[in-house]
Design a protein around this motif. Structure first.
Motif, PDB file in Angstrom:
ATOM      1  N   GLY A  28       0.815  -1.215   0.000  1.00 13.13           N
ATOM      2  CA  GLY A  28       0.000   0.000   0.000  1.00 13.13           C
ATOM      3  C   GLY A  28       0.848   1.263   0.000  1.00 13.13           C
ATOM      4  O   GLY A  28       0.507   2.252  -0.652  1.00 13.13           O
ATOM      5  N   THR A  29       1.958   1.210   0.717  1.00 15.82           N
ATOM      6  CA  THR A  29       2.887   2.341   0.751  1.00 15.82           C
ATOM      7  C   THR A  29       3.482   2.563  -0.628  1.00 15.82           C
ATOM      8  O   THR A  29       3.530   3.689  -1.123  1.00 15.82           O
ATOM      9  N   LEU A  30       3.915   1.480  -1.253  1.00 15.31           N
ATOM     10  CA  LEU A  30       4.485   1.589  -2.596  1.00 15.31           C
ATOM     11  C   LEU A  30       3.446   2.117  -3.580  1.00 15.31           C
ATOM     12  O   LEU A  30       3.754   2.966  -4.415  1.00 15.31           O
ATOM     13  N   SER A  31       2.233   1.656  -3.468  1.00 14.03           N
ATOM     14  CA  SER A  31       1.175   2.095  -4.367  1.00 14.03           C
ATOM     15  C   SER A  31       0.984   3.609  -4.305  1.00 14.03           C
ATOM     16  O   SER A  31       0.858   4.270  -5.341  1.00 14.03           O
ATOM     17  N   LYS A  32       0.976   4.174  -3.112  1.00 12.80           N
ATOM     18  CA  LYS A  32       0.821   5.622  -2.949  1.00 12.80           C
ATOM     19  C   LYS A  32       2.008   6.370  -3.558  1.00 12.80           C
ATOM     20  O   LYS A  32       1.846   7.423  -4.162  1.00 12.80           O
ATOM     21  N   ILE A  33       3.201   5.815  -3.392  1.00 11.21           N
ATOM     22  CA  ILE A  33       4.403   6.441  -3.947  1.00 11.21           C
ATOM     23  C   ILE A  33       4.358   6.385  -5.472  1.00 11.21           C
ATOM     24  O   ILE A  33       4.655   7.373  -6.146  1.00 11.21           O
ATOM     25  N   VAL A  34       3.989   5.242  -6.023  1.00  6.24           N
ATOM     26  CA  VAL A  34       3.908   5.076  -7.475  1.00  6.24           C
ATOM     27  C   VAL A  34       2.916   6.065  -8.079  1.00  6.24           C
ATOM     28  O   VAL A  34       3.174   6.657  -9.129  1.00  6.24           O
ATOM     29  N   ARG A  35       1.783   6.267  -7.408  1.00  2.01           N
ATOM     30  CA  ARG A  35       0.754   7.177  -7.920  1.00  2.01           C
ATOM     31  C   ARG A  35       1.090   8.644  -7.676  1.00  2.01           C
ATOM     32  O   ARG A  35       0.381   9.532  -8.150  1.00  2.01           O
ATOM     33  N   GLY A  36       2.168   8.907  -6.947  1.00  2.00           N
ATOM     34  CA  GLY A  36       2.560  10.275  -6.666  1.00  2.00           C
ATOM     35  C   GLY A  36       1.785  10.910  -5.535  1.00  2.00           C
ATOM     36  O   GLY A  36       1.835  12.125  -5.344  1.00  2.00           O
ATOM     37  N   GLU A  37       1.083  10.098  -4.767  1.00  2.00           N
ATOM     38  CA  GLU A  37       0.300  10.604  -3.635  1.00  2.00           C
ATOM     39  C   GLU A  37       1.146  10.773  -2.382  1.00  2.00           C
ATOM     40  O   GLU A  37       0.715  11.394  -1.427  1.00  2.00           O
ATOM     41  N   SER A  38       2.344  10.194  -2.384  1.00  2.94           N
ATOM     42  CA  SER A  38       3.236  10.249  -1.235  1.00  2.94           C
ATOM     43  C   SER A  38       4.679  10.311  -1.739  1.00  2.94           C
ATOM     44  O   SER A  38       5.014   9.698  -2.758  1.00  2.94           O
ATOM     45  N   VAL A  39       5.507  11.061  -1.040  1.00  2.00           N
ATOM     46  CA  VAL A  39       6.936  11.122  -1.350  1.00  2.00           C
ATOM     47  C   VAL A  39       7.647  10.266  -0.311  1.00  2.00           C
ATOM     48  O   VAL A  39       7.444  10.444   0.887  1.00  2.00           O
ATOM     49  N   PRO A  40       8.477   9.327  -0.762  1.00  2.74           N
ATOM     50  CA  PRO A  40       9.133   8.428   0.195  1.00  2.74           C
ATOM     51  C   PRO A  40      10.222   9.122   0.997  1.00  2.74           C
ATOM     52  O   PRO A  40      10.798  10.116   0.553  1.00  2.74           O
ATOM     53  N   THR A  41      10.493   8.575   2.172  1.00  2.00           N
ATOM     54  CA  THR A  41      11.656   9.029   2.934  1.00  2.00           C
ATOM     55  C   THR A  41      12.899   8.615   2.143  1.00  2.00           C
ATOM     56  O   THR A  41      12.823   7.776   1.231  1.00  2.00           O
ATOM     57  N   LEU A  42      14.031   9.187   2.487  1.00  2.00           N
ATOM     58  CA  LEU A  42      15.263   8.846   1.784  1.00  2.00           C
ATOM     59  C   LEU A  42      15.553   7.355   1.885  1.00  2.00           C
ATOM     60  O   LEU A  42      15.911   6.712   0.893  1.00  2.00           O
ATOM     61  N   GLN A  43      15.376   6.785   3.074  1.00  2.00           N
ATOM     62  CA  GLN A  43      15.640   5.362   3.280  1.00  2.00           C
ATOM     63  C   GLN A  43      14.748   4.502   2.379  1.00  2.00           C
ATOM     64  O   GLN A  43      15.226   3.560   1.741  1.00  2.00           O
TER      65      GLN A  43
END
Length: 65
Positions: A28-43
């Motif tokens: 679910g976290t990856l999905s949000k990042i892929v869709r541009g809804e969330s920016v990942p932490t550096l790690q």
């Protein structure tokens, strides 16, 4: 708007669950990042970049000014 990560996933025929597992993050976290809804932490960005054989800069470098 399509993210660079989304484009790479489509071009290479990768599955998000595979990438999430390889990166050690929740699908679910990856999905949000892929869709541009969330920016990942550096790690997390590093883990995702490694999972798709890319650099953090090639995936999110456009966010840095």
């Amino acid at each position: 708007m399509e993210t660079k990560l989304q484009k790479i996933i489509k071009e290479r025929g990768l599955k998000q669950n595979f990438i999430a597992g390889k990166a050690g993050i929740a699908p679910g976290t990856l999905s949000k990042i892929v869709r541009g809804e969330s920016v990942p932490t550096l790690q997390v960005a590093i883990k995702i970049a490694r999972a798709v054989d890319e650099t953090v800069e090639s995936l999110w470098g456009d966010l840095i000014d």
